[in-house]
Design an enzyme around this catalytic site. Structure first.
Site, PDB file in Angstrom:
ATOM      1  N   ASP A  94       1.241  -1.084   0.188  1.00 42.02           N
ATOM      2  CA  ASP A  94      -0.051  -0.190  -0.295  1.00 42.02           C
ATOM      3  C   ASP A  94       1.196   1.210   0.373  1.00 42.02           C
ATOM      4  O   ASP A  94       1.424   1.203  -0.848  1.00 42.02           O
ATOM      5  CB  ASP A  94      -0.958  -0.252   1.175  1.00 42.02           C
ATOM      6  CG  ASP A  94      -1.997   1.073   1.173  1.00 42.02           C
ATOM      7  OD1 ASP A  94      -2.977   1.543   0.306  1.00 42.02           O
ATOM      8  OD2 ASP A  94      -2.073   1.842   2.529  1.00 42.02           O
ATOM      9  N   HIS A 138      -6.869  -6.563  -1.656  1.00 41.21           N
ATOM     10  CA  HIS A 138      -6.270  -5.537  -1.131  1.00 41.21           C
ATOM     11  C   HIS A 138      -5.102  -5.972   0.231  1.00 41.21           C
ATOM     12  O   HIS A 138      -3.413  -5.364  -0.128  1.00 41.21           O
ATOM     13  CB  HIS A 138      -6.805  -3.921  -1.091  1.00 41.21           C
ATOM     14  CG  HIS A 138      -5.657  -2.695  -0.207  1.00 41.21           C
ATOM     15  ND1 HIS A 138      -5.060  -1.930  -1.717  1.00 41.21           N
ATOM     16  CD2 HIS A 138      -5.188  -2.543   0.828  1.00 41.21           C
ATOM     17  CE1 HIS A 138      -3.952  -1.253  -0.997  1.00 41.21           C
ATOM     18  NE2 HIS A 138      -4.171  -1.046  -0.181  1.00 41.21           N
TER      19      HIS A 138
END
Length: 334
Positions: free
Chosen positions: A110, A308
């Site tokens: 991320d 994610h």
């Protein structure tokens, strides 16, 4: 070359505080061998690498997961501009120095992917290889980020723009940190994210909040109540200002990195993305450009059905890809 995983006993992880330009950084290390620095994203902490630390240690590496400045037990500078990418790169270099090492492999997820990529770009003398999880490398360029994000979403507001206004997201998150985190993690997880017909959780409607679009009532399979307690406990103690400050420095980063406009990353690299992660689809052009932007790319992988949080959603697969890639790297210079 590290010894095979099966022959390497693993000692328990060790927590440490080391000096950095931020003040102090908290890290957790496990194993011995070539240094692998693990950098988390939003809204996480060192604990997001809990599955990678023992696996990398068993494979013969000194695995070190940091709390990025503003998170966990690391220092939280008061100034918003203290959270720009150049400052986080300086922290990463300080960790390598504090551990008595000259070089490291850096792995980020991320926002940590951007930190890892820029660490490799700015300090190739320190970071000899780079792995990026969930967010692909995209060289600096184009219009100012705030201008780009303001144009996304039409009548709705993109979450990045929402996070950029000081105090606004804090007011949504901090009255119920645990509930907000549970919803946010679920919204971006492969097994719990909203279906194709649901309003996307990356946008805020007029007068609305992000949370009202989060799925409710079920944690993703990778996250149990104890894990959620760890993440929530840290943010309940520290607040979220430091974590959100990354979003408030995008234009500063764009200005700071002007000399690297369009620059490729030449070190050996790895990318792993989730097939259901919006970052993979939004940044499909960046992935397609890897032959130019990552000339040292060893391999790129998209994990089908994964969201994610891939190193937590698919820890065994992620660990295998990381250790195979690490084993193929040229040995660290003495």
């Amino acid at each position: 070359m590290p010894e095979p995983t099966s022959s390497r006993p693993v000692a328990p992880p060790v927590h440490r505080l080391v000096p950095s330009p931020a003040g102090r950084l908290h890290l957790v290390e496990q194993g011995s061998g070539p240094l692998v620095l693990l950098v988390h994203g939003f809204p996480e902490g060192w604990y997001s690498w809990r599955h990678q630390l023992p696996a990398l240690a068993a494979a013969g590496y000194r695995a070190v997961a940091v709390d990025v400045r503003g998170y966990g037990r690391s220092s939280r500078p008061a100034a918003t501009d203290a959270f720009r990418l150049r400052e986080l790169v300086a922290d990463a270099v300080a960790v390598v120095d504090a551990l008595g090492e000259r070089t490291a492999v850096v792995v980020g997820h991320d926002w940590g992917s951007a930190v890892a990529a820029n660490a490799a770009l700015i300090r190739p003398d320190v970071f000899r290889a780079v792995a990026m999880l969930s967010v692909p490398y995209a060289p600096r360029g184009g219009p100012k980020p705030s201008t780009v994000f303001a144009s996304v979403g039409g009548d709705e507001e993109f979450y990045v723009s929402y996070f950029q206004e000081p105090g606004r997201a804090e007011a949504e998150i901090e009255p119920d940190v645990r509930g907000w985190l549970a919803g946010f993690y679920a919204a971006l997880s492969g097994d719990t994210m909203p279906g194709p017909g649901a309003p996307p959780p990356y946008f805020v409607g007029p007068g609305g909040t992000l949370r009202e679009r989060f799925p409710a009532g079920r944690l993703p399979a990778w996250l149990d109540e104890t894990d959620l307690d760890v993440f929530a406990g840290e943010f309940e103690r520290t607040g979220t200002r430091g974590a959100l400050a990354r979003y408030r420095n995008l234009d500063r980063d764009w200005e700071d990195l002007a000399e690297y406009d369009g620059a490729p990353l030449t070190q050996p690299s790895l990318f792993i993305g989730g097939g259901l992660d919006a970052s993979t689809t939004w940044m499909a052009d960046a992935i397609a450009a890897f032959p130019l932007t990552l000339p040292g790319l060893v391999s790129s992988h998209i994990l089908d059905g994964c969201g994610h949080w891939l190193q937590q959603e698919r820890p065994e697969e992620t660990n295998r890809l990381l250790t195979d890639w690490l084993a193929a790297l040229p040995p660290a210079a003495c």
